[in-house]
Every structure is written in structure tokens, then in C-alpha cells.
Scaffold this active site. Structure first.
Site, PDB file in Angstrom:
ATOM      1  N   CYS A  46      98.004  44.479  -4.470  1.00 25.99           N
ATOM      2  CA  CYS A  46      98.263  43.478  -5.506  1.00 25.99           C
ATOM      3  C   CYS A  46      97.364  43.760  -6.719  1.00 25.99           C
ATOM      4  O   CYS A  46      96.266  44.299  -6.591  1.00 25.99           O
ATOM      5  CB  CYS A  46      97.986  42.078  -4.973  1.00 25.99           C
ATOM      6  SG  CYS A  46      98.377  40.783  -6.181  1.00 25.99           S
ATOM      7  N   ASP A  48      95.795  41.679  -8.334  1.00 17.25           N
ATOM      8  CA  ASP A  48      94.725  40.679  -8.348  1.00 17.25           C
ATOM      9  C   ASP A  48      93.337  41.317  -8.503  1.00 17.25           C
ATOM     10  O   ASP A  48      92.991  42.244  -7.778  1.00 17.25           O
ATOM     11  CB  ASP A  48      94.785  39.887  -7.028  1.00 17.25           C
ATOM     12  CG  ASP A  48      93.960  38.616  -7.074  1.00 17.25           C
ATOM     13  OD1 ASP A  48      92.741  38.706  -7.368  1.00 17.25           O
ATOM     14  OD2 ASP A  48      94.515  37.543  -6.807  1.00 17.25           O
ATOM     15  N   ARG A  50      90.570  40.368  -7.639  1.00 20.45           N
ATOM     16  CA  ARG A  50      89.646  40.176  -6.505  1.00 20.45           C
ATOM     17  C   ARG A  50      89.882  41.153  -5.366  1.00 20.45           C
ATOM     18  O   ARG A  50      89.186  41.110  -4.352  1.00 20.45           O
ATOM     19  CB  ARG A  50      89.767  38.736  -5.981  1.00 20.45           C
ATOM     20  CG  ARG A  50      89.387  37.697  -7.014  1.00 20.45           C
ATOM     21  CD  ARG A  50      89.862  36.320  -6.605  1.00 20.45           C
ATOM     22  NE  ARG A  50      91.326  36.284  -6.491  1.00 20.45           N
ATOM     23  CZ  ARG A  50      92.019  35.214  -6.097  1.00 20.45           C
ATOM     24  NH1 ARG A  50      91.376  34.106  -5.752  1.00 20.45           N
ATOM     25  NH2 ARG A  50      93.333  35.248  -6.036  1.00 20.45           N
ATOM     26  N   HIS A 102      97.135  40.097   0.256  1.00 15.40           N
ATOM     27  CA  HIS A 102      95.869  39.358   0.375  1.00 15.40           C
ATOM     28  C   HIS A 102      96.111  37.855   0.419  1.00 15.40           C
ATOM     29  O   HIS A 102      97.047  37.347  -0.210  1.00 15.40           O
ATOM     30  CB  HIS A 102      94.928  39.709  -0.790  1.00 15.40           C
ATOM     31  CG  HIS A 102      95.410  39.221  -2.110  1.00 15.40           C
ATOM     32  ND1 HIS A 102      94.939  38.059  -2.693  1.00 15.40           N
ATOM     33  CD2 HIS A 102      96.341  39.711  -2.959  1.00 15.40           C
ATOM     34  CE1 HIS A 102      95.554  37.893  -3.849  1.00 15.40           C
ATOM     35  NE2 HIS A 102      96.403  38.868  -4.042  1.00 15.40           N
ATOM     36  N   CYS A 105      97.321  34.836  -2.500  1.00 18.12           N
ATOM     37  CA  CYS A 105      97.963  35.632  -3.561  1.00 18.12           C
ATOM     38  C   CYS A 105      98.711  34.724  -4.547  1.00 18.12           C
ATOM     39  O   CYS A 105      99.600  33.962  -4.154  1.00 18.12           O
ATOM     40  CB  CYS A 105      98.922  36.639  -2.930  1.00 18.12           C
ATOM     41  SG  CYS A 105      99.726  37.710  -4.143  1.00 18.12           S
TER      42      CYS A 105
END
Ligand code: CO
Length: 206
Positions: A46, A48, A50, A102, A105
Site C-alpha cells: 500500500c 500508506d 506508515r 496492512h 488501511c
């Protein structure tokens, strides 16, 4: 605003420090890498912030071929993920493909909510995920809290994207040519930084 503008200056400074430190530990590191790459693993994760792929597994430059998009989707109509997949399998001959979802998400969460009129590209991208949610809505909606519902769809999405890979022509052709290619579905827990394996598909050859 000033602080946010300073961020990129800091990044360039940090990069200088990082490159110098890397060379101090291993003087030929960048020169060795500069010639070519031969990563064993394609990571599809992803976007993302993080879930930084290399960080989570202590990978060095040269170790991971990476594609990231919102909600780690493997969709045949997405030329970006398909071209990365093709190059990784046909040219680099990676031995593993990791699809890493994750918990928490935002893309998965968005696919369970009403479409946002101000995000048309995101809506289009998330269509397959919306369809997956509709397919499993009955089971997912039995879960009592929102976090668990999102995390269940995160898991189902990883299974689905690994399934998409098994049906993909690039992967199929590699298997028919008896190329070693294992597909892995992983989940990253943003609360503790740990990865867990959901599924592995394929066989070692030769
Ligand atoms: Co995400």
C-alpha cells in the site's frame, strides 16, 4: 507552512548523511549496485506512509523491487502494476512476490463507505475493492466494531490480490516455464510493526 517547507530541505540534508554513512561502512556499496540490479523479491504494498516496505524488513538498496498503490491492488487494467509485475518476473526473474496489506488501511476503509465526489480517481481505483466488500459484506458486517470490519476486508483483499496474481498471464507463463515463483500474502500490523503471513502459493523448482 514554514515547517512543512523545511521538510524537503531536511530530507536532502538527511540524504547526504545517509549516503556518507553507507559509504563509510562499505566504500564500494553504491558502485557495486550501480551496474545492475538483481532483486529476488517483488513487493506490492500500500502507498500508506506508515508501511515503508524496505524499512519493515531491513532491506538494503538492491534487495526489493517495489510497487505501491492505494490498498495494494493487483488489477489487470492498471498498467502501472502490470508493467512492474511483467518486468520483475520476465526480466529480473524475481523468485518471490509479496502482496502486503496492512491493518487500518485507509483505502480499504474508503471502499466500505460512500464514494467521495472530490476523489474520482480514487473511486475508480477502488472499484474492485468495493465489489469485494459487497461480496463479503454479510460476513464482515457481523463483526461488532469498525476496526475489525476494516481489518477483515484488509485480509480478504490480500487473499484476493494473491488470487489475481495466480490467474495473471505473466505468472502463469512463468510457472509453465518452470520458473521458481512463490506468491505470498502478508499483513503488516501498524500497531506493532510486525508482519504475518496469510498465504503462500507456488512451488520451488530446479
Ligand atoms: Co493502505
Amino acid at each position: 507552512m514554514r515547517g512543512r517547507l523545511e521538510i524537503t530541505k531536511r530530507m536532502l540534508r538527511e540524504n547526504q548523511a545517509w549516503a556518507q554513512e553507507r559509504v563509510a561502512r562499505d566504500p564500494d556499496f553504491f558502485l557495486r549496485n550501480a551496474g545492475s540490479q538483481s532483486p529476488d523479491v517483488l513487493w506490492i504494498g500500500c502507498a500508506d506512509s506508515r508501511v515503508p516496505a524496505e524499512y519493515t524488513i531491513n532491506a538494503q538498496p538492491g534487495e526489493l523491487f517495489v510497487h505501491r498503490n492505494i490498498a495494494n491492488l493487483v488489477t489487470e487494467s492498471d498498467l502501472n502494476v502490470m508493467s512492474v509485475l511483467q518486468y520483475a518476473v520476465v526480466e529480473l526473474k524475481v523468485k518471490h512476490i509479496v502482496v502486503c496489506g496492512h491493518h487500518g488501511c485507509g483505502g480499504v476503509r474508503a471502499s466500505m463507505a460512500a464514494e467521495r465526489k472530490d476523489l474520482p480517481y480514487v473511486n475508480r481505483k477502488l472499484e474492485p475493492l468495493r465489489a469485494l466488500y459487497r461480496l463479503h459484506a454479510h460476513e464482515i458486517n457481523l463483526l461488532e466494531d469498525d476496526i475489525k470490519r476494516v481489518n477483515r476486508l484488509v485480509e480478504l483483499n490480500v487473499f484476493e490480490q494473491v488470487r489475481n496474481l495466480t490467474r495473471n498471464d505473466v505468472v502463469q507463463q512463468a510457472w509453465q516455464a518452470t520458473q521458481t515463483l512463490l506468491l505470498h500474502g502478508w499483513i503488516y500490523d501498524i500497531c506493532n510493526g510486525k508482519l504475518s503471513e496469510l498465504v503462500t502459493v507456488g512451488a520451488k523448482r530446479g
